[in-house]
Structures are given as structure tokens and as C-alpha cells.
Design an enzyme around this catalytic site. Structure first.
Site, PDB file in Angstrom:
ATOM      1  N   HIS A  96      -7.552   9.469  -1.891  1.00  0.00           N
ATOM      2  CA  HIS A  96      -6.945   9.389  -0.558  1.00  0.00           C
ATOM      3  C   HIS A  96      -7.885   9.905   0.542  1.00  0.00           C
ATOM      4  CE1 HIS A  96      -2.674   9.073   1.239  1.00  0.00           C
ATOM      5  NE2 HIS A  96      -3.541   8.944   2.212  1.00  0.00           N
ATOM      6  N   ASP A 115       0.838  -1.201   0.000  1.00  0.00           N
ATOM      7  CA  ASP A 115       0.000   0.000   0.000  1.00  0.00           C
ATOM      8  C   ASP A 115       0.876   1.255   0.000  1.00  0.00           C
ATOM      9  OD1 ASP A 115      -2.865   1.179   0.633  1.00  0.00           O
ATOM     10  OD2 ASP A 115      -1.456   2.240   1.937  1.00  0.00           O
ATOM     11  N   LYS A 123      -2.722   5.863  -4.247  1.00  0.00           N
ATOM     12  CA  LYS A 123      -3.817   6.809  -3.956  1.00  0.00           C
ATOM     13  C   LYS A 123      -3.488   8.183  -4.527  1.00  0.00           C
ATOM     14  CE  LYS A 123      -3.753   4.684   0.633  1.00  0.00           C
ATOM     15  NZ  LYS A 123      -2.330   4.467   0.873  1.00  0.00           N
ATOM     16  N   TYR A 139       3.074   9.647  -0.143  1.00  0.00           N
ATOM     17  CA  TYR A 139       4.199   9.027   0.579  1.00  0.00           C
ATOM     18  C   TYR A 139       5.535   9.244  -0.155  1.00  0.00           C
ATOM     19  CZ  TYR A 139       0.222   6.379   2.550  1.00  0.00           C
ATOM     20  OH  TYR A 139      -0.977   6.007   3.111  1.00  0.00           O
TER      21      TYR A 139
HETATM   22  N1  NAP Z   1      -5.390   6.306   3.787  1.00  0.00           N
HETATM   23  C1  NAP Z   1      -4.831   6.989   4.774  1.00  0.00           C
HETATM   24  O1  NAP Z   1      -5.189   8.138   5.066  1.00  0.00           O
HETATM   25  C2  NAP Z   1      -3.731   6.343   5.571  1.00  0.00           C
HETATM   26  C3  NAP Z   1      -3.328   6.949   6.773  1.00  0.00           C
HETATM   27  C4  NAP Z   1      -2.303   6.317   7.496  1.00  0.00           C
HETATM   28  C5  NAP Z   1      -1.759   5.136   7.033  1.00  0.00           C
HETATM   29  N2  NAP Z   1      -2.154   4.585   5.849  1.00  0.00           N
HETATM   30  C6  NAP Z   1      -1.563   3.323   5.326  1.00  0.00           C
HETATM   31  O2  NAP Z   1      -1.575   2.354   6.376  1.00  0.00           O
HETATM   32  C7  NAP Z   1      -0.242   1.914   6.626  1.00  0.00           C
HETATM   33  C8  NAP Z   1      -0.062   1.567   8.094  1.00  0.00           C
HETATM   34  O3  NAP Z   1      -0.361   2.674   8.913  1.00  0.00           O
HETATM   35  P1  NAP Z   1       0.756   3.605   9.623  1.00  0.00           P
HETATM   36  O4  NAP Z   1       2.010   3.533   8.860  1.00  0.00           O
HETATM   37  O5  NAP Z   1       0.134   4.926   9.855  1.00  0.00           O
HETATM   38  O6  NAP Z   1       0.935   2.979  11.053  1.00  0.00           O
HETATM   39  P2  NAP Z   1       0.970   1.519  11.736  1.00  0.00           P
HETATM   40  O7  NAP Z   1       1.145   0.452  10.740  1.00  0.00           O
HETATM   41  O8  NAP Z   1      -0.177   1.494  12.660  1.00  0.00           O
HETATM   42  O9  NAP Z   1       2.296   1.660  12.630  1.00  0.00           O
HETATM   43  C9  NAP Z   1       3.542   1.846  12.035  1.00  0.00           C
HETATM   44  C10 NAP Z   1       4.545   2.186  13.151  1.00  0.00           C
HETATM   45  O10 NAP Z   1       4.706   1.056  14.020  1.00  0.00           O
HETATM   46  C11 NAP Z   1       6.087   0.635  14.002  1.00  0.00           C
HETATM   47  N3  NAP Z   1       6.066  -0.836  14.026  1.00  0.00           N
HETATM   48  C12 NAP Z   1       5.723  -1.669  13.030  1.00  0.00           C
HETATM   49  N4  NAP Z   1       5.777  -2.952  13.439  1.00  0.00           N
HETATM   50  C13 NAP Z   1       6.170  -2.936  14.714  1.00  0.00           C
HETATM   51  C14 NAP Z   1       6.421  -3.948  15.663  1.00  0.00           C
HETATM   52  N5  NAP Z   1       6.244  -5.242  15.374  1.00  0.00           N
HETATM   53  N6  NAP Z   1       6.834  -3.577  16.908  1.00  0.00           N
HETATM   54  C15 NAP Z   1       7.002  -2.266  17.215  1.00  0.00           C
HETATM   55  N7  NAP Z   1       6.776  -1.256  16.352  1.00  0.00           N
HETATM   56  C16 NAP Z   1       6.361  -1.583  15.103  1.00  0.00           C
HETATM   57  C17 NAP Z   1       6.674   1.199  12.728  1.00  0.00           C
HETATM   58  O11 NAP Z   1       8.051   1.472  12.851  1.00  0.00           O
HETATM   59  P3  NAP Z   1       9.196   0.771  11.943  1.00  0.00           P
HETATM   60  O12 NAP Z   1       8.909   1.060  10.514  1.00  0.00           O
HETATM   61  O13 NAP Z   1      10.450   1.435  12.442  1.00  0.00           O
HETATM   62  O14 NAP Z   1       9.152  -0.692  12.283  1.00  0.00           O
HETATM   63  C18 NAP Z   1       5.904   2.514  12.592  1.00  0.00           C
HETATM   64  O15 NAP Z   1       6.472   3.509  13.430  1.00  0.00           O
HETATM   65  C19 NAP Z   1       0.615   3.095   6.149  1.00  0.00           C
HETATM   66  O16 NAP Z   1       1.973   2.756   6.003  1.00  0.00           O
HETATM   67  C20 NAP Z   1      -0.104   3.458   4.896  1.00  0.00           C
HETATM   68  O17 NAP Z   1       0.220   2.550   3.872  1.00  0.00           O
HETATM   69  C21 NAP Z   1      -3.161   5.169   5.122  1.00  0.00           C
END
Ligand code: NAP
Length: 283
Positions: free
Chosen positions: A118, A56, A86, A61
Site C-alpha cells: 500500500h 480496487d 493491498k 478499507y
Molecule cells: N493507494 C492509495 O493510497 C489510495 C489512496 C486513495 C484512494 N485509493 C483508491 O482509489 C479509489 C478512488 O479514490 P478516492 O476514493 O480517494 O476518491 P475519488 O474517486 O477521487 O473520489 C471519491 C469521492 O467522489 C464522490 N463521487 C464519485 N463520483 C461522483 C460524481 N459523479 N459526482 C460527484 N461526486 C462523486 C464519492 O462519493 P459517493 O461515493 O457518495 O458517490 C466520493 O466522495 C479509492 O476508492 C481507492 O480504491 C488508493
């Protein structure tokens, strides 16, 4: 209402209303740094070689090109990988065609499996969506969807006579249930894709996660991801760290009990990021 499909492996899939199958589990790459042979590209290669089948990304990004390189270098057949991107500003038909062309060139993977608006915050969602439907007819996008849409936005598309999106990507984790939007999507054949399943790492020290981690012998991250899997959501935890990419995928050979899911269902609700689902419909 269509039956909810719960993933049983990294390759479990759900059939979208476009007829295409979409993996239920994948890698998010928000904030994975861009650069030749850089963080985002390496994370994509590592995830795909480990067994992830969904990536994704987004224009916002700034790593669409990195995802494209990673997909090509991972050594899988193109049809075995599902790539989501997106468009950030839904500012109308011509704007979408222009932005899509840029993304398409950057990614260079032949087609985009799922292209999302998005958020509903742009000035012309309907025009943007019409452009996406035309790109779909041309075979450049396989499925069209939206992100951060609330019921009023989905109803807005319907009232404009536009086809139902295949997917709505919204924030979903134990502190963000968005039950009404999820219910609407499921009643209308829209696949529910959750983002920030780890609440961006903001909740790992919550007592309930410590308790469940100990009970199941899993990390707090695995408990949160398993919650999304059990809810039947398409989920995309982000990590750029190889060990965590593996850890986050170890969620298919155990489950959270119904009693513990019920406790997680009663947690106070708070977004870990923005929430455009409550914004007015701009058409
Ligand atoms: N459509 C939208 O508006 C929207 C908004 C937000 C996100 N997204 C999508 O959803 C994806 C996921 O959401 P997100 O990136 O916001 O946050 P998330 O997946 O909830 O959390 C990511 C964070 O957690 C850490 N992490 C990952 N695995 C871990 C583990 N096993 N133990 C400890 N820490 C861990 C990562 O750091 P490290 O990388 O250092 O491991 C990063 O800081 C995004 O990457 C994006 O593709 C979409």
C-alpha cells in the site's frame, strides 16, 4: 518506452509485465461501508453488472470480504473480473504471508489478480515483496505491485535485485500529475494506476472544471475521469451511488481537446490526501 494504451471502453485492457491483462478502468471502494448486503457489496455488484471489470480494495478499507461477496454475487465468470487488494504495513516476509492469508480467506475468490504494497512506509518493503513473489509462484496472486512508491523506492527494489513491480498506484488527477514518477514507471515497464481521480470531490467547483463541463456537456466528475483515461492511466473512481457509478463510466465516446488538456497540464499541483512518494527508502 512501451506505447501508452488509452482505454476506449470499460473492458479495454493493458498487458502487465507479468503477462496478465488488466482492465484500464474500475471501481475504487475506499470508504464504501462494509456489511452483509451493505454499501460496498452492492456497489461492486452494480458496477460489475453495468460493465466495470476491475475492483480496487485494500486491507485498510475493511471491505475485502464485501468485495469478495460482490464479485461472487455479480454472476460473472471469475476470470472476467480483476480484483486488486493491498497490504497496509510492509513489515516483512512473515507478516505479509499472515496478512495475505487473512485477506485471501476473507475474499474467498480463488486468487487475487494484483496485490500491492500500500505504501513504502513499512519497515521491510523488500521482505514483504519477496513474500508476494512467493505467493505469486503459488498462484495465489497473479501480479505483484506497489502503491505510493516514488523513484527512490522503485530504485530501492531494483538495487535489492528484485523483479520490477507490474503496477505502481499513485495519486493522479489534474491537480496531481506526478510527472517524474509516471515517466520513470513508463520507462521501466511499470503500469501506471491513478487513485483519487476525482481528487476526492474537493475540486468540482474549480472554474476550469465549470468551463470544461459546459464546453463538453459533461459533469465535472466526467471531465476529471476523462483526463485520466486520455493520459493512459488505469483509473478507479470511487462511488457507492448507482447513478454515479454509471455517470463515471460515460467517458469513452468523447474526448478533451489537446488545447484543453494543455490547460489542465498547467494547473497548480496539490495532493488531496497523503503523499508517501516523497518519503525516504527504508529497504
Ligand atoms: N493507494 C492509495 O493510497 C489510495 C489512496 C486513495 C484512494 N485509493 C483508491 O482509489 C479509489 C478512488 O479514490 P478516492 O476514493 O480517494 O476518491 P475519488 O474517486 O477521487 O473520489 C471519491 C469521492 O467522489 C464522490 N463521487 C464519485 N463520483 C461522483 C460524481 N459523479 N459526482 C460527484 N461526486 C462523486 C464519492 O462519493 P459517493 O461515493 O457518495 O458517490 C466520493 O466522495 C479509492 O476508492 C481507492 O480504491 C488508493
Amino acid at each position: 518506452m512501451a506505447a501508452v494504451t488509452v482505454a476506449t471502453s470499460l473492458d479495454s485492457r493493458v498487458t502487465l509485465n507479468s503477462g496478465f491483462e488488466m482492465p484500464l478502468f474500475g471501481l475504487g471502494v475506499y470508504k464504501a461501508a462494509s456489511g452483509d448486503n451493505g454499501e460496498a457489496e452492492k456497489a461492486v455488484i452494480h458496477a460489475l453488472q453495468y460493465g466495470y471489470r476491475l475492483i480496487d480494495t485494500a486491507e485498510f478499507y475493511s471491505n475485502e470480504a464485501d468485495v469478495g461477496r460482490g464479485v461472487k454475487k455479480a454472476g460473472l465468470k471469475r476470470e472476467d473480473v480483476f480484483v486488486v487488494s493491498k497490504i497496509w504495513d510492509a513489515n516483512g516476509y512473515d507478516y505479509c504471508r499472515k496478512l495475505f492469508n487473512e485477506a485471501f480467506k476473507k475474499m474467498d475468490i480463488g486468487y487475487i489478480d494484483l496485490y500491492l504494497i500500500h505504501s513504502p512506509m513499512g519497515s521491510d518493503n523488500c521482505g514483504t515483496y519477496r513474500a508476494m513473489l512467493d505467493l505469486q509462484k503459488q498462484g495465489l496472486i497473479r501480479s505483484c505491485g506497489v502503491s505510493n512508491y516514488g523513484i527512490q523506492h522503485l530504485e530501492g527494489l531494483k538495487t535489492a535485485g528484485l523483479p520490477t513491480p507490474s503496477v505502481n498506484q499513485i495519486e493522479l488527477h489534474p491537480w496531481q500529475h506526478k510527472s517524474e514518477v509516471v515517466k520513470y514507471c513508463r520507462e521501466n515497464g511499470i503500469a501506471v494506476m491513478g487513485y483519487s481521480p476525482l481528487a476526492k470531490g474537493q475540486r468540482f467547483s474549480e472554474p476550469i472544471l465549470t468551463k470544461l463541463s459546459e464546453r463538453y456537456g459533461k459533469t465535472a466528475a466526467q471531465v476529471m475521469i476523462r483526463w485520466s483515461v486520455q493520459k493512459g492511466y488505469i483509473t478507479i473512481p470511487k462511488s457507492a451511488k448507482p447513478a454515479r457509478i454509471v455517470e463515471n463510466a460515460q467517458v469513452f465516446d468523447w474526448s478533451i481537446s489537446d488545447a484543453d488538456m494543455a490547460v489542465l497540464d498547467k494547473l497548480p499541483q496539490k495532493s488531496c490526501t497523503w503523499d508517501p512518494t516523497t518519503s525516504p527508502w527504508r529497504g
